[in-house]
Scaffold this motif. Structure first.
Motif, mmCIF file in Angstrom:
data_model
loop_
_atom_site.group_PDB
_atom_site.id
_atom_site.type_symbol
_atom_site.label_atom_id
_atom_site.label_comp_id
_atom_site.label_asym_id
_atom_site.label_seq_id
_atom_site.Cartn_x
_atom_site.Cartn_y
_atom_site.Cartn_z
ATOM 1 N N GLU C 124 -5.639 66.803 0.726
ATOM 2 C CA GLU C 124 -7.074 67.072 0.839
ATOM 3 C C GLU C 124 -7.827 65.918 1.482
ATOM 4 N N SER C 126 -8.547 62.947 4.613
ATOM 5 C CA SER C 126 -8.441 62.722 6.048
ATOM 6 C C SER C 126 -7.426 61.607 6.293
ATOM 7 N N GLY C 128 -7.598 58.689 7.687
ATOM 8 C CA GLY C 128 -8.031 57.343 7.308
ATOM 9 C C GLY C 128 -8.091 57.170 5.799
ATOM 10 N N SER E 40 -14.509 57.133 8.870
ATOM 11 C CA SER E 40 -13.321 57.791 8.318
ATOM 12 C C SER E 40 -13.731 58.882 7.338
ATOM 13 N N GLY E 41 -13.195 60.084 7.511
ATOM 14 C CA GLY E 41 -13.468 61.181 6.595
ATOM 15 C C GLY E 41 -14.749 61.935 6.899
ATOM 16 N N GLY E 43 -15.166 64.251 9.202
ATOM 17 C CA GLY E 43 -14.956 65.631 9.625
ATOM 18 C C GLY E 43 -14.513 65.805 11.058
ATOM 19 N N LYS E 44 -14.035 64.767 11.687
ATOM 20 C CA LYS E 44 -13.623 64.853 13.088
ATOM 21 C C LYS E 44 -12.378 65.735 13.244
ATOM 22 N N SER E 45 -11.375 65.466 12.410
ATOM 23 C CA SER E 45 -10.140 66.273 12.504
ATOM 24 C C SER E 45 -10.433 67.720 12.156
ATOM 25 N N THR E 46 -11.292 67.906 11.171
ATOM 26 C CA THR E 46 -11.675 69.268 10.790
ATOM 27 C C THR E 46 -12.284 69.985 11.987
ATOM 28 N N GLN E 73 -3.574 64.352 14.558
ATOM 29 C CA GLN E 73 -3.691 62.943 14.194
ATOM 30 C C GLN E 73 -2.306 62.375 13.838
ATOM 31 N N HIS E 183 -11.429 55.933 17.054
ATOM 32 C CA HIS E 183 -12.119 54.927 16.260
ATOM 33 C C HIS E 183 -12.476 53.727 17.103
HETATM 34 N N1 LIG Z 1 -7.406 70.793 3.307
HETATM 35 C C1 LIG Z 1 -8.442 70.125 2.781
HETATM 36 N N2 LIG Z 1 -8.790 70.357 1.507
HETATM 37 C C2 LIG Z 1 -9.819 69.727 0.949
HETATM 38 N N3 LIG Z 1 -10.560 68.794 1.590
HETATM 39 C C3 LIG Z 1 -10.280 68.525 2.874
HETATM 40 C C4 LIG Z 1 -9.194 69.155 3.525
HETATM 41 N N4 LIG Z 1 -9.135 68.682 4.795
HETATM 42 C C5 LIG Z 1 -10.128 67.778 4.915
HETATM 43 N N5 LIG Z 1 -10.824 67.663 3.764
HETATM 44 C C6 LIG Z 1 -11.970 66.795 3.513
HETATM 45 O O1 LIG Z 1 -12.838 66.922 4.586
HETATM 46 C C7 LIG Z 1 -13.397 65.693 4.948
HETATM 47 C C8 LIG Z 1 -13.223 65.467 6.429
HETATM 48 O O2 LIG Z 1 -11.841 65.336 6.736
HETATM 49 P P1 LIG Z 1 -11.324 65.059 8.202
HETATM 50 O O3 LIG Z 1 -9.844 65.001 8.144
HETATM 51 O O4 LIG Z 1 -11.939 66.021 9.120
HETATM 52 O O5 LIG Z 1 -11.902 63.599 8.483
HETATM 53 P P2 LIG Z 1 -11.791 62.713 9.782
HETATM 54 O O6 LIG Z 1 -13.131 62.591 10.351
HETATM 55 O O7 LIG Z 1 -10.715 63.225 10.648
HETATM 56 O O8 LIG Z 1 -11.367 61.324 9.148
HETATM 57 P P3 LIG Z 1 -10.321 60.239 9.659
HETATM 58 O O9 LIG Z 1 -11.016 59.448 10.685
HETATM 59 O O10 LIG Z 1 -10.065 59.428 8.437
HETATM 60 O O11 LIG Z 1 -9.136 60.971 10.144
HETATM 61 C C9 LIG Z 1 -12.743 64.641 4.091
HETATM 62 O O12 LIG Z 1 -13.643 64.254 3.113
HETATM 63 C C10 LIG Z 1 -11.587 65.345 3.437
HETATM 64 O O13 LIG Z 1 -11.439 64.928 2.113
#
Ligand SMILES: Nc1ncnc2c1ncn2[C@@H]1O[C@H](COP(=O)(O)OP(=O)(O)OP(=O)(O)O)[C@@H](O)[C@H]1O
Ligand SMILES: Nc1ncnc2c1ncn2[C@@H]1O[C@H](COP(=O)(O)OP(=O)(O)OP(=O)(O)O)[C@@H](O)[C@H]1O
Ligand SMILES: [Mg+2]
Ligand SMILES: [Mg+2]
Lengths: 321, 298, 244, 298, 244
Positions: C124, C126, C128, E40-41, E43-46, E73, E183
């Motif tokens: 759950e 990300s 990082g 970090s976290g 929502g970019k990957s999302t 990633q 980043h």
């Molecule tokens: N499958 C999931 N279930 C629950 N929460 C999730 C899930 N995937 C992502 N999240 C939550 O969504 C938020 C965004 O996650 P995401 O992976 O998009 O971040 P990010 O911007 O890519 O960060 P990073 O730079 O660390 O990779 C985070 O708070 C993470 O905990």
């Protein structure tokens, strides 16, 4: 089914039996070519062997065999389960060959109190015979294995192992298991022949599918002729017959049966074409009496007219159902 | 924009229904949305109706076979007869006693098998020497039919419950051990290294890292082990009929001995129903693991 | 504290063999913070794995303190444990009593700024966030030797700066010995007492130099930038020999 | 430096011996070194002697039990008798014919089961509706003892080889299907997403991504399936003895019917040896997968 | 080419729910190279996952070209395939005939400088090598839309510079539309036509600006540095609101 005429006008007769001493007539008949001879060139004989009655009856019901040698128990079952439709007994084959073998110390029925006695199967002829005998000697035995004597129905081969390991004190079993228990140090307490009129009771008879009988009376008659010839051979040449049985079983199982064992058991057996209908019927009555069987209507089970025709042709006395 | 352009549109809530833990490789699986609670009953129904449909189809085919009379009724029991028989049986003390006896033995035998299977499985997976010595023996033992063990069982335990348990354990434990070994063998090396590095050694490494990491495979092995133990039990119950202890295995054999087709089918139905119940338990375990590991978001 | 003598590590046999490290020697004195930089695939992770005792050299001798703590290049979290469970596991394995453990876990999660996510599972998080959990778990080992493999590679610049400060504080406070692999030369200059440059496959010691910039340092200070530029030039030189 | 300081010293070559694919969670597993070819025969021996030792121990315990005469010789066959019997059997055409017949049936039945198991497994894993309808039926079917199917087998196929195959397939296919389902269920979602993103859809996704990703679990399922098919075959061979076709299942039963202890043990040894052979094949497959996936470096 | 309208994505339900994206809108025109930075976290990957169609938004509408290629990633390589097998799989799935496929794979592996490792399996590679294989595999898709999630995070500065050049060349040549998460703010300034800054959880569009530095650019040029410093300041401001 394959019992229908093939294009060449040939009928196929599918015969089943067990590689077992009490099926000696069948084994000898097959080994010595007696069935083939009597059935003639127009009928093709196909044999299958079973290792127990239920599979044989399943095969009968499923039109996978036309005729089988089986014991009285599966016979009654098959008749009752099909409400008299599926099968007919057309001939006897063997009588006797059942004994009550116990540990050497036991010589008197009274000593059986609290002992464990095995039978082949709850409600089968031997099981009923034991219970009836116990009742006559004033001993109780419940269906669940309680009472004065604990009756434990189990597979015969398990019984031998259990007897060897002192897990049971005796067993009411057919040949060759009775002989084997004796070989393992057991003692015959009762020879079941002694309990029956003329010392005769059915152990194997020949059964045919009712619709096959209707369609191919001539074929069935020839089959019976083969059976009569087989029994004649067995009774006339016991040594040869024993050898044929040993080899016949050896062919099927890979191991010829020990001739000494055959000889020992042979003495307790009688090979007769009479199906000894009375013993089967009173067996069923006993079963009802000890509460192991619902009352079954056995009328129409026997069709011995063909047998009697054959016997008459051979100048032998007829039998009745 | 052209027709084959990817377009994802959703308004609130109606995300693909995860359908009570059912996974599918469509967007529904890869993209689960929120699932409102009030849909519980609807999803229960969604999980139930296909089962009922399948059941109905089986019954229909069966009934048609009976209607066409391609075999006489004594060879092919009708559904009506079989269920009538089951209903009649279910009214007897004997029936419930059988079910309870067999369930008790099945549970005990399974637990024993699990114990033996785990010890053997982890020992073989861990100790090189044991693996070389008996590793390949496990599958070989698994293929040994139950009846082959009867003489040995009687030799060791006479005609007691223990003899039945012996047959059950020797039938099921190898299968469970194999599940454990497969699980341990496929633990990702990175997790193993991480475990060692954070100070898990010996038993701790097993308890804290290897065992949880191999849980999915262990559960799969337990499922197979249950089937083995149940089938061995059915055979073992023929071995010994203990006074006053009717059992499903004995009933099954009894029905067959007497060519009692409706009775046989009734007993088969009971076995199936118990099997379904047990599968449900395994299904819960499995789904719990998958959810925790994030393999499904349902 | 760490002594690496003539260590080689070859993977595979025959013509397929890859020599990751070739007769590498390196000493790290207690309390020293050594940063390792080098091209991708030059054997940095292999070196850390050897020092941690998770791999055996093909030849050579390695000595390290008891139980060096290794932070892997991948997060390597246990999927069946929550974030708090992952961070708390090293403490559990050391039999730290529950209240102390919980306090410590909370403190570590606060350090990596993940207090809100204690109950979540790795899947759950990300990328990082996972890396930060791994960092917290490594710190929970309380080992005198820290081996870190690109610990801040998946973090944004700000979070990274904060964690630089944290890491510096912790290592200084406890006198930890650190072997730190990074691709970010500025990061090396910001954190290290010494920078070691490995050559490309097979990994050999190419160059090393101590960092004489007084602490506290800032990653965007001119001294750090200047040193980073110098190391980058050397690195560029090295990589240029291999690529293109 | 203190005693508990980690020190890793190695001179060339003598890295821990990976011992013919045997995994252990010591440094030997985590840190495999180069393995020179010329050690092949030595490592073969290293894999063999523990097996021989285990065998020797079993024989010793058995012989001691015979010597102490705690059971008479007709109840407990001696090793000498049993091996003499085996030797005698091995000289007969009947023996080899039985082995060949049974092996042929086993292979055919297993292949059929694999086919059915794969189709059912992938279909159930993939199609939501099917999973809901028959998913939990699979484990339930697995628990059904072979004898329960005999009447149906005879009804459908009379006394033919097909009846035996029916019993085998219905016994083994559910187990294989369960292996497939477990494998598919535990495919890491990241790999699934990656597969979808690089353009694998429908059948391709299955063939190129899901199937290979679930291979370890599938192999484990196949192993269990083999055991099930073999045991079902042993039971099924009692169902029909086709003229002139001796079989191991029938031999086993005859030995039991005749209370032929040495014969029974001789047949058990044959079954064990075949089981060992099959396990070796699965072992190769398993190790090949592990090596390719980098789960062991041996 | 890519149109994101009022897109939200929430994970979980009730009090445990995490909102990763909150009513985000963004348009990327064909051939544009947009860099996304954020804590970090955030929502970019999302976001990339949503655009690739591997996840469904809780609300909102996303339109993207056919089959956008996503570089995850994590490397997400198939462990049962060799390096060449992994890179060749997208081609195989498109039924590219064998000779053409092999030529293309060789070319891609040369691009990421891994020609020597074609026959190795993923577990035999270093972290950076795996990332480069994933890059090659993504390029093998030949999609007009590239979604890249920190594609160069595990690479040393030199290898990264080389791959920047390669990526720029490829995108310019083929007019690819790129959504690029990083980043490294300098990297964003080096590569992007536009830089988008997301706010911390929940991810919202915080700021965006186009990069007017003429190409070819150099990562250590003063213009890139100046822009990077500006974006960093904005990012610092944003993160500071959340951390500490
Ligand atoms: N499958 C999931 N279930 C629950 N929460 C999730 C899930 N995937 C992502 N999240 C939550 O969504 C938020 C965004 O996650 P995401 O992976 O998009 O971040 P990010 O911007 O890519 O960060 P990073 O730079 O660390 O990779 C985070 O708070 C993470 O905990
Ligand atoms: N298990 C293995 N089997 C075979 N080769 C390996 C293995 N592990 C590493 N290598 C090889 O050793 C070399 C060094 O790998 P290592 O992971 O140490 O590189 P690295 O310096 O950490 O690179 P990066 O910066 O990309 O993480 C690489 O060429 C790699 O292919
Ligand atoms: Mg590395
Ligand atoms: Mg991310």
């Amino acid at each position: 089914g394959s019992s229908d005429e093939s294009p060449a006008g040939k009928t196929t007769l599918r015969l089943g039996y067990f590689p077992n001493l009490t099926h000696a007539s069948a084994i000898v008949g097959v080994e010595k070519g007696l069935f083939a001879e009597k059935l003639g060139a127009n009928v093709e004989l196909k044999t299958s062997t079973f290792n127990a009655g239920p599979a044989a009856v399943e095969a009968l019901f499923s039109d996978a065999v036309d005729a089988v040698y089986i014991g009285p128990n599966p016979t009654v079952n098959a008749f009752a389960k099909s409400k008299g439709e599926a099968i007919r007994v057309i001939s006897g084959s063997a009588s006797g060959g059942v004994a009550f073998v116990v540990k050497p110390g036991i010589t008197d029925p009274a000593q059986l109190k609290g002992k464990k006695i095995a039978t082949p199967q709850l409600g089968n002829t031997q099981d009923v015979a034991l219970r009836f005998w116990l009742k006559e000697h004033g001993l109780t035995a419940t269906k669940e294995g309680g009472g004065d004597v604990n009756v434990v129905p189990q597979e015969n081969s398990v019984t031998v192992d259990a007897f060897n390991n002192n897990a049971i004190d005796g067993a009411w079993v057919p040949e060759p298991f009775a002989s084997r228990l004796v070989a393992a140090g057991g003692k015959v307490l009762v020879d079941e022949r002694d309990l029956w009129p003329d010392k005769r009771f059915v152990i194997t008879n020949l059964v045919v599918r009712a619709d096959f009988l209707k369609k191919h009376r001539d074929v069935v008659k020839n089959l019976i002729a083969g059976q009569v010839a087989a029994n004649e051979f067995v009774n006339a040449h016991p040594e040869d017959a024993q050898k044929a049985v040993s080899e016949g079983i050896g062919k099927l199982t890979g191991k010829p049966l020990d001739p000494k064992q055959i000889a020992a058991a042979w003495k307790t057996l009688e090979f007769t074409n009479d199906p000894i209908a009375s013993s089967l019927v009173s067996g069923a009555d006993h079963a009802t009496a000890v509460g192991l069987l619902d009352k079954t209507e056995l009328k129409g089970l026997y069709d011995l007219s063909l047998l009697n025709e054959v016997l008459k042709a051979n100048g032998k006395p007829s039998v009745k159902s | 924009m052209s027709g084959d352009t990817v377009t994802h549109t959703t308004t609130d809530a109606p995300a693909p229904d995860p359908g009570s833990g059912i996974m599918a490789f469509d967007a529904g699986f890869l993209a689960p949305g929120p699932r409102p609670r009030r849909r519980r009953t609807r999803s229960l129904w969604a999980g139930l109706w296909p089962k009922l449909l399948a059941l109905g189809l089986v019954l229909l085919v069966w009934q048609i076979a009976v209607w066409t009379e391609f075999r006489p009724s004594y060879a092919l029991a009708s559904p009506a007869d079989s269920f009538a028989q089951l209903w009649k049986d279910a009214g007897t003390w004997h029936f419930w006693h059988s079910v309870l006896t067999t369930m008790r033995r099945a549970l005990l035998g399974f637990l024993l098998s699990v114990g033996v299977g785990f010890v053997v499985g982890f020992a073989v997976a861990r100790v090189k020497l044991l693996r070389a010595a008996v590793g390949s023996m496990i599958t070989a033992l698994q293929t040994m039919p139950s009846i082959a063990w009867f003489p040995l069982a009687i030799l060791l335990y006479k005609l007691t419950e223990s003899a039945i348990m012996f047959v059950v354990v020797i039938g099921a434990a190898p299968s469970i051990a194999n599940g454990v070994i497969a699980g341990v063998d496929y633990v990702p090396p990175l997790l193993l290294k991480a475990g060692r590095n954070i100070g898990a050694r010996g038993f701790q490494l097993y308890y804290r890292v290897i065992a949880p990491a191999s849980l999915p495979s262990i559960v799969a092995g337990l499922k197979q082990g249950w089937a083995f133990s149940w089938r061995s039990l059915m055979a073992g119950e023929l071995l010994v009929s203990i006074a006053g202890q009717p059992s499903l295995g004995a009933n099954l054999n009894f029905a067959r001995e007497f060519n009692d087709a409706p009775g046989l089918i009734a007993t088969m139905i009971v076995i199936l129903v118990i099997g379904l119940g047990v599968d449900t338990v395994f299904g819960f375990a499995d789904r719990a693991i998958r959810r925790r590991w994030g393999i499904t978001d349902a | 504290m760490i002594s690496i003598r003539e260590v080689s590590r070859t993977f595979g046999h025959g013509p397929e063999a890859v020599t990751a490290l070739d007769r590498l020697s390196l000493d790290v004195s207690p309390g020293e913070f050594v940063c390792i930089v080098g091209a991708s695939g030059c054997g940095k992770s292999t070196l850390l794995s050897l020092v941690a005792g998770l791999d055996t050299p093909s030849s050579g001798i390695i000595e390290a303190g008891p139980n060096p703590a290794l932070m892997f290049q991948e997060p390597a979290l246990f999927p069946w444990l929550t974030v708090a469970g992952n961070v708390g596991l090293p403490l559990k394995l050391r039999k730290v009593p529950r209240p102390a453990r919980e306090a410590r876990v909370a403190e570590l999660l606060a350090t990596v700024n993940l207090s809100d996510f204690a109950g979540k599972r790795p899947h759950e998080l990300s990328g990082g966030m996972r890396q930060r959990v791994a960092l917290a778990r490594t710190l929970a080992l309380d080992s005198p030797v820290l081996l870190m493999d690109e610990p801040f590679g998946a973090l944004d610049a700000m979070t990274r700066d904060l964690l630089h400060d944290e890491l510096e504080r912790i290592t200084q406070e406890r006198g930890l010995t650190v072997l730190f692999v990074t691709h970010n030369v500025r990061e090396a200059a910001r954190l290290g007492d010494r920078i070691v440059l490995l050559s490309s496959r097979p990994g050999r010691l190419k160059w090393q130099g101590s960092v004489d910039i007084p602490r506290p340092r800032r990653i965007d200070s001119p001294e750090v930038s200047a040193l980073a530029a110098e190391v980058t030039d050397r690195l560029r030189e090295e990589v240029a020999q291999h690529v293109g």
